[in-house]
Design a protein around this motif. Sequence first.
Motif, PDB file in Angstrom:
ATOM      1  N   ASN A 169      -0.649  -9.167  -5.838  1.00 58.42           N
ATOM      2  CA  ASN A 169      -1.851  -9.642  -5.139  1.00 58.42           C
ATOM      3  C   ASN A 169      -1.728 -11.107  -4.752  1.00 58.42           C
ATOM      4  O   ASN A 169      -2.230 -11.519  -3.707  1.00 58.42           O
ATOM      5  CB  ASN A 169      -3.102  -9.397  -5.991  1.00 58.42           C
ATOM      6  CG  ASN A 169      -3.432  -7.926  -6.098  1.00 58.42           C
ATOM      7  OD1 ASN A 169      -3.149  -7.150  -5.192  1.00 58.42           O
ATOM      8  ND2 ASN A 169      -4.024  -7.530  -7.199  1.00 58.42           N
TER       9      ASN A 169
ATOM     10  N   ARG B 130       0.822  -1.211   0.000  1.00 61.68           N
ATOM     11  CA  ARG B 130       0.000   0.000   0.000  1.00 61.68           C
ATOM     12  C   ARG B 130       0.860   1.266   0.000  1.00 61.68           C
ATOM     13  O   ARG B 130       0.486   2.264  -0.611  1.00 61.68           O
ATOM     14  CB  ARG B 130      -0.974  -0.025   1.173  1.00 61.68           C
ATOM     15  CG  ARG B 130      -2.049  -1.088   0.940  1.00 61.68           C
ATOM     16  CD  ARG B 130      -3.074  -1.164   2.016  1.00 61.68           C
ATOM     17  NE  ARG B 130      -3.986  -2.257   1.700  1.00 61.68           N
ATOM     18  CZ  ARG B 130      -4.438  -3.124   2.587  1.00 61.68           C
ATOM     19  NH1 ARG B 130      -4.103  -3.020   3.859  1.00 61.68           N
ATOM     20  NH2 ARG B 130      -5.244  -4.100   2.219  1.00 61.68           N
TER      21      ARG B 130
ATOM     22  N   THR C   5      -1.430  -0.707 -13.659  1.00 64.27           N
ATOM     23  CA  THR C   5      -1.816  -1.408 -14.881  1.00 64.27           C
ATOM     24  C   THR C   5      -1.648  -0.497 -16.094  1.00 64.27           C
ATOM     25  O   THR C   5      -1.092  -0.897 -17.119  1.00 64.27           O
ATOM     26  CB  THR C   5      -3.275  -1.901 -14.776  1.00 64.27           C
ATOM     27  OG1 THR C   5      -3.377  -2.782 -13.656  1.00 64.27           O
ATOM     28  CG2 THR C   5      -3.702  -2.632 -16.033  1.00 64.27           C
TER      29      THR C   5
ATOM     30  N   ASN D 261      -3.677   0.246  -8.191  1.00 66.13           N
ATOM     31  CA  ASN D 261      -3.605  -0.858  -9.153  1.00 66.13           C
ATOM     32  C   ASN D 261      -3.990  -0.414 -10.560  1.00 66.13           C
ATOM     33  O   ASN D 261      -3.400  -0.854 -11.543  1.00 66.13           O
ATOM     34  CB  ASN D 261      -4.462  -2.043  -8.691  1.00 66.13           C
ATOM     35  CG  ASN D 261      -3.804  -2.811  -7.562  1.00 66.13           C
ATOM     36  OD1 ASN D 261      -2.579  -2.948  -7.510  1.00 66.13           O
ATOM     37  ND2 ASN D 261      -4.608  -3.308  -6.643  1.00 66.13           N
ATOM     38  N   GLN D 262      -4.980   0.493 -10.662  1.00 63.71           N
ATOM     39  CA  GLN D 262      -5.339   1.038 -11.981  1.00 63.71           C
ATOM     40  C   GLN D 262      -4.146   1.754 -12.606  1.00 63.71           C
ATOM     41  O   GLN D 262      -3.835   1.563 -13.777  1.00 63.71           O
ATOM     42  CB  GLN D 262      -6.501   2.030 -11.868  1.00 63.71           C
ATOM     43  CG  GLN D 262      -7.848   1.415 -11.712  1.00 63.71           C
ATOM     44  CD  GLN D 262      -8.927   2.492 -11.467  1.00 63.71           C
ATOM     45  OE1 GLN D 262      -8.656   3.679 -11.393  1.00 63.71           O
ATOM     46  NE2 GLN D 262     -10.164   2.024 -11.332  1.00 63.71           N
TER      47      GLN D 262
ATOM     48  N   GLU E 273      -6.026   0.626  -3.016  1.00 57.63           N
ATOM     49  CA  GLU E 273      -5.834  -0.570  -3.850  1.00 57.63           C
ATOM     50  C   GLU E 273      -6.368  -0.332  -5.263  1.00 57.63           C
ATOM     51  O   GLU E 273      -5.697  -0.611  -6.260  1.00 57.63           O
ATOM     52  CB  GLU E 273      -6.542  -1.778  -3.232  1.00 57.63           C
ATOM     53  CG  GLU E 273      -5.972  -2.232  -1.907  1.00 57.63           C
ATOM     54  CD  GLU E 273      -4.703  -3.040  -2.032  1.00 57.63           C
ATOM     55  OE1 GLU E 273      -4.431  -3.590  -3.120  1.00 57.63           O
ATOM     56  OE2 GLU E 273      -3.973  -3.124  -1.027  1.00 57.63           O
ATOM     57  N   GLU E 274      -7.583   0.194  -5.359  1.00 62.50           N
ATOM     58  CA  GLU E 274      -8.207   0.403  -6.670  1.00 62.50           C
ATOM     59  C   GLU E 274      -7.425   1.401  -7.518  1.00 62.50           C
ATOM     60  O   GLU E 274      -7.043   1.117  -8.659  1.00 62.50           O
ATOM     61  CB  GLU E 274      -9.651   0.882  -6.495  1.00 62.50           C
ATOM     62  CG  GLU E 274     -10.347   1.186  -7.800  1.00 62.50           C
ATOM     63  CD  GLU E 274     -11.716   1.839  -7.605  1.00 62.50           C
ATOM     64  OE1 GLU E 274     -12.194   2.445  -8.583  1.00 62.50           O
ATOM     65  OE2 GLU E 274     -12.292   1.756  -6.508  1.00 62.50           O
ATOM     66  N   LYS E 275      -7.192   2.586  -6.978  1.00 62.99           N
ATOM     67  CA  LYS E 275      -6.527   3.643  -7.755  1.00 62.99           C
ATOM     68  C   LYS E 275      -5.067   3.291  -8.043  1.00 62.99           C
ATOM     69  O   LYS E 275      -4.583   3.521  -9.150  1.00 62.99           O
ATOM     70  CB  LYS E 275      -6.604   4.995  -7.030  1.00 62.99           C
ATOM     71  CG  LYS E 275      -8.012   5.490  -6.813  1.00 62.99           C
ATOM     72  CD  LYS E 275      -8.744   5.706  -8.115  1.00 62.99           C
ATOM     73  CE  LYS E 275     -10.125   6.249  -7.862  1.00 62.99           C
ATOM     74  NZ  LYS E 275     -10.962   6.284  -9.027  1.00 62.99           N
TER      75      LYS E 275
ATOM     76  N   GLU F  23     -12.672   1.727   3.511  1.00 63.03           N
ATOM     77  CA  GLU F  23     -12.895   2.428   2.239  1.00 63.03           C
ATOM     78  C   GLU F  23     -11.607   3.108   1.756  1.00 63.03           C
ATOM     79  O   GLU F  23     -11.354   3.165   0.552  1.00 63.03           O
ATOM     80  CB  GLU F  23     -14.029   3.440   2.385  1.00 63.03           C
ATOM     81  CG  GLU F  23     -15.380   2.769   2.560  1.00 63.03           C
ATOM     82  CD  GLU F  23     -16.513   3.736   2.851  1.00 63.03           C
ATOM     83  OE1 GLU F  23     -16.268   4.960   2.962  1.00 63.03           O
ATOM     84  OE2 GLU F  23     -17.664   3.261   2.996  1.00 63.03           O
TER      85      GLU F  23
ATOM     86  N   ASP G 141      -9.490   0.343   0.292  1.00 57.22           N
ATOM     87  CA  ASP G 141     -10.062  -0.034  -1.002  1.00 57.22           C
ATOM     88  C   ASP G 141      -9.708   0.995  -2.076  1.00 57.22           C
ATOM     89  O   ASP G 141      -9.372   0.638  -3.203  1.00 57.22           O
ATOM     90  CB  ASP G 141     -11.591  -0.187  -0.905  1.00 57.22           C
ATOM     91  CG  ASP G 141     -12.006  -1.388  -0.071  1.00 57.22           C
ATOM     92  OD1 ASP G 141     -11.155  -2.256   0.224  1.00 57.22           O
ATOM     93  OD2 ASP G 141     -13.197  -1.450   0.295  1.00 57.22           O
ATOM     94  N   TRP G 142      -9.790   2.287  -1.725  1.00 60.19           N
ATOM     95  CA  TRP G 142      -9.454   3.356  -2.666  1.00 60.19           C
ATOM     96  C   TRP G 142      -7.979   3.251  -3.073  1.00 60.19           C
ATOM     97  O   TRP G 142      -7.651   3.351  -4.255  1.00 60.19           O
ATOM     98  CB  TRP G 142      -9.736   4.722  -2.044  1.00 60.19           C
ATOM     99  CG  TRP G 142      -9.479   5.857  -2.981  1.00 60.19           C
ATOM    100  CD1 TRP G 142     -10.384   6.453  -3.813  1.00 60.19           C
ATOM    101  CD2 TRP G 142      -8.234   6.530  -3.212  1.00 60.19           C
ATOM    102  NE1 TRP G 142      -9.771   7.453  -4.543  1.00 60.19           N
ATOM    103  CE2 TRP G 142      -8.453   7.523  -4.188  1.00 60.19           C
ATOM    104  CE3 TRP G 142      -6.955   6.393  -2.682  1.00 60.19           C
ATOM    105  CZ2 TRP G 142      -7.446   8.373  -4.644  1.00 60.19           C
ATOM    106  CZ3 TRP G 142      -5.947   7.235  -3.140  1.00 60.19           C
ATOM    107  CH2 TRP G 142      -6.199   8.206  -4.110  1.00 60.19           C
TER     108      TRP G 142
ATOM    109  N   ARG H  60       0.589   6.685  -6.777  1.00 54.36           N
ATOM    110  CA  ARG H  60      -0.533   7.618  -6.952  1.00 54.36           C
ATOM    111  C   ARG H  60      -0.078   9.075  -6.841  1.00 54.36           C
ATOM    112  O   ARG H  60      -0.517   9.927  -7.596  1.00 54.36           O
ATOM    113  CB  ARG H  60      -1.610   7.310  -5.904  1.00 54.36           C
ATOM    114  CG  ARG H  60      -2.810   8.183  -5.985  1.00 54.36           C
ATOM    115  CD  ARG H  60      -3.693   7.819  -7.156  1.00 54.36           C
ATOM    116  NE  ARG H  60      -4.835   8.700  -7.165  1.00 54.36           N
ATOM    117  CZ  ARG H  60      -5.291   9.306  -8.236  1.00 54.36           C
ATOM    118  NH1 ARG H  60      -4.755   9.098  -9.394  1.00 54.36           N
ATOM    119  NH2 ARG H  60      -6.327  10.094  -8.158  1.00 54.36           N
TER     120      ARG H  60
END
Length: 195
Positions: free
Chosen positions: A190, A89, A180, A176-177, A172-174, A166, A169-170, A96
Motif C-alpha cells: 500500500n 489487484r 494478512t 488484503n484480509q 482490496e479488502e478481501k 465497489e 474496494d472488494w 483470492r
Amino acid sequence: ASRPIHDEGCNISGDEEDGLSNYMSSFSNFLDGSMPELISNDLLRAIRWFGSAVQDKELEDKLVKYFFALETLLVPEEIGGKRKRLVHRLGLLQLRFNGGLPDPDFVDDIDHLYQKRSNIVHGGDLEGEPVTKYDIQLLESLTRGVILNIRRVIIDNQGAIRNVKELRDWIEEKGNQMATTKNLVTPYSNEELKD
C-alpha cells in the motif's frame, strides 16, 4: 499507420474465426440481467475490449486492448500508478481465487508487458523488444480468467457490488484480509501504491 505483425503465427483461419466468434458469444451470454446495470456495463465493456483483442491481427494492438480490458475493471479513471495498481489487484485476485500470490516472475512479466503497452500508447520506442505471440497468449489467458472470476464475485455477492469502485474496494479488502491471514506480502505494498 498500421504496425507490422511480428509473429505470423497469429494468422487466424476462417474456422478459427468462427470458433472465436462463438466463444465471444458465450462470453456475452453471461450478462443475463443477474447483475446491477453499472457493473454489468463495465463488464460488457471489458468483454468488448477482450473480443476486439482476440480478433485483431496485429500483436501490438492486441496487447493494448487486453490491457484496456483489464484496466476497465481494475484501474479505471485512476491517475498515475496504474501499472502498480493493476499488478497489485491482479495479485490480490490470484490470492483470492488460487490461495496464493503470483510468483515474482509473473509480476515481472506483467510489469514488463505494461511497459510495452505504455510505450505503444504514448508513442515510445519498444526498445528492440517487439510484442511476441507468448506475450499475447499470457495476456489473453490472464484477461479471460480475470473477467470470469470478476463475474463470479459479482454474482456471489448478490448485488452488493454495483460498480467498479465497489469491485476494486472488494478486491482490496478481501485480498488484503487473506494476505494478512496468511502472512503474505502482496505485489506492491500500500505504501508503494502511493508513489
